[in-house]
Design a protein around this motif. Structure first.
Motif: not given
Length: 618
Positions: A163-164, A171-173, A182-185, A212-215
């Motif tokens: 991903x980098x 938003x974190x793994x 794996x969380x995305x915005x 919502x705000x967390x995918x």
């Protein structure tokens, strides 16, 4: 008619002489011994170690029957087990003054007591299995969940790198049980991440969740990958166990898979189960770290680097781990551009990217490869980064060719792929093994005696020849097993006893065929020649069919069944040779020189219409 050419007689005599020489070492038995080997992967056993053993025993006034140095360690032989135990205590105190940090493995062992002239001819005794020699048996349970956890942690680090590299923000793994979360915005980044991960990690199954705000993107390993992960973990653990058991100098250890997640370890001749458990349970990890600068204020770990002369010096390392041993895919001894010994290594794709970034940012700084055992680190290589490199590079230093070979083995072996636990332990004492040998030997001996008595009483001179051929068969079989360094177990002894019965069957066929020819009125010399010639086809057919069954056991069997099959197949080959060629050579020696032979001593020959015609008279 019944005389072998000279070359055939020479072959028979030479085969019997070689059989005697290679059978002989099995009658000398074994002597108790103490073995000193390295407990540290970087600690070298050499002539100085042998001298230390000799000096320690001499200072303690302990007599020995010889000290030898081989590729396993230093071995000292003693007259009895009492002296052996005293020597073990002395050597333990000498080589491991700090019991909490043992540098050497001091283990009890058994060595062949054969004289040196036999050993010089490579005439060695058969290896004896656990049931005959005594030793220890372990059943190990492999923690497959531990292997899965290790793989998921490694995959999580790989996903961060992917991903980098693709500039995908997240938003974190984290790892949640048997899946990676794996969380995305936003959904756009999640879709971009899914494309990148699918291309880079085909072993993962990706599913989406959240709103919502967390995918979220959930990654799990494919079922076929999970199955292969378990198989690979077992194979790597078995390989690592082989490397560790080499420290004990065990001849022919049995290390094999049992079921889906268990490993059986049998160590014949090991008299110290505690030491064996310690080595089997050892944990070892390989790490690559940067050497700390004197002005570094960050946390620092201190490890030991061992110089070629055996001296030690501390090395300060940064706490950050650059790579672990599972990133190394290949390691081979080689030579650098200056023709000095070196180790050529290769990393996987992720390890190569990490190494490229680290070396580019740390040119001309020191990097160390560290082996951690029992919580203590030892630097096996400390070198300066001379240029940027990625997945292929060389480890150089003040190595000898032998040291680079050992270092390559260490890097390839790595650590256990999954944790293991000993769930069953059995110890078979030498006395029980000796009792099994005695029973097996007596059963074979008395079986041979009864068969020989029957053959001599029933077939007279031909029966005596058959018995001598049977003895030659047994001699050649044991010699062949010794020459091949096969492992003899109780099922193997059963196969030897069975071979005796099968081998004499061939001689019965020959003797009865000779009787038939005499009964039909053929002259004795012609009857002998015809009897051997016509019986050979039958003997060959019957033995080939039995050999096919033995090969099937050898190919598809395992454990005791395989041990039985090895002796069984070899016994068939030696029985054909002894029953046909050796017995014929003896018969030729007895009767072949007489041109006109009136009768042969082959027992009573029954003819139709007569009560008996004795001694083969026509």
């Amino acid at each position: 008619m019944n005389r072998y050419p000279l070359w055939k007689n020479i072959i028979v005599v030479v085969s019997l002489a070689l059989g005697f020489i290679y059978t002989l070492p099995n009658f000398y038995g074994e002597s108790p011994a103490v073995q000193v080997s390295s407990a540290k992967a970087t600690l070298k056993i050499d002539e100085r170690t042998r001298s230390r053993v000799e000096e320690a025993l001499q200072s303690a006034g302990i007599a020995h029957d010889g000290i030898l140095l081989d590729n396993v360690g230093v071995k000292a032989r003693f007259a009895n087990t009492d002296i052996q135990m005293q020597a073990r205590d002395v050597l333990e105190k000498t080589f491991n003054p700090d019991p909490s940090d043992p540098q050497y493995v001091v283990a009890l062992n058994l060595l062949s007591a054969s004289p040196r002239w036999l050993t010089a001819l490579h005439a060695l005794p058969m290896y004896l299995g656990l049931d005959l020699r005594g030793g220890v048996h372990f059943l190990l349970q492999v923690d497959m969940k531990g292997a899965l956890t290790k793989r998921l942690d490694s995959t999580s680090a790989d996903l961060r790198t992917v991903l980098r590299d693709k500039t995908v923000r997240h938003a974190g793994i984290s790892r949640d049980g048997e899946r990676i979360v794996i969380v995305f915005r936003d959904s756009e980044m999640r879709a971009k991440a899914r494309t990148a991960i699918t291309a880079a990690q085909p072993d993962l199954v990706l599913t989406e969740s959240g709103s919502g705000d967390e995918f979220r993107l959930l990654a799990t390993l494919r079922p076929e990958v999970l199955k292969k992960l378990g198989e690979d973990a077992l194979k790597q653990n078995i390989t690592t166990l082989h490397n560790r058991i080499n420290e004990l100098g065990v001849a022919e250890p049995v290390i094999q898979q049992q079921g889906a997640d268990r490993i059986v370890v049998q160590l014949p001749g090991v008299q110290d189960p505690g030491e064996a458990k310690d080595i089997l349970g050892r944990t070892a990890t390989l790490e690559v770290r940067m050497v700390a600068d004197p002005n570094d204020a960050l946390g620092i770990d201190t490890v030991i680097e061992r110089d070629r002369d055996g001296s030690e010096r501390p090395v300060a390392l940064k706490k950050q781990v650059i790579l672990t041993g599972d990133r190394f895919t290949k390691a081979e001894p080689t030579f650098d551009q200056n023709h000095q010994p070196a180790v050529s290594v290769e990393l996987d794709a992720v390890g190569g990217r990490v190494m490229r970034d680290v070396t580019r940012e740390n040119l001309h700084k020191m990097m160390a490869i560290v082996l951690y055992e029992k919580g203590k680190g030892e630097a096996i290589s400390v070198a300066r980064i001379q240029g940027e490199f990625s997945n292929r590079f060389q480890i150089t230093g003040r190595f000898s060719a032998q040291e680079t070979n050992k270092l390559a083995i260490l890097i390839r072996a790595g650590a256990l792929a999954a944790p293991m636990e000993i769930i069953e332990e059995r110890t078979i004492g030498p006395s029980l093994g000796a009792e099994n040998i005695s029973k097996g030997f007596n059963s074979t001996l008395w079986g041979f005696v009864v068969i020989a008595l029957f053959m001599i009483l029933y077939y007279q001179i031909f029966g005596l020849v058959s018995s001598l051929a049977l003895a030659a068969n047994l001699l050649l079989l044991v010699a062949l097993l010794s020459l091949l360094q096969a492992t003899l177990t109780l099922p193997g002894i059963a196969a030897i006893a069975l071979t005796l019965g099968m081998a004499i069957d061939a001689n019965v066929l020959i003797n009865e065929r000779v009787r038939e020819e005499l009964r039909a009125g053929m002259p004795p010399q012609a009857a002998i020649s015809e009897g051997y010639a016509r019986a050979f086809g039958t003997i060959l057919d019957s033995n080939i069919t039995t050999l096919i069954a033995g090969l099937a056991l050898l190919i598809f069997g395992s454990g005791p069944v395989r041990g039985f099959a090895v002796v069984h197949c070899l016994g068939i080959l030696t029985s054909i040779y002894s029953a046909v060629f050796i017995s014929r050579a003896l018969i030729n020696l007895i009767y072949g020189r007489q041109k006109k032979l009136a009768k042969v001593a082959i027992g009573q020959i029954w003819k139709p219409g007569l009560t008996a015609a004795t001694d083969g008279k026509k």
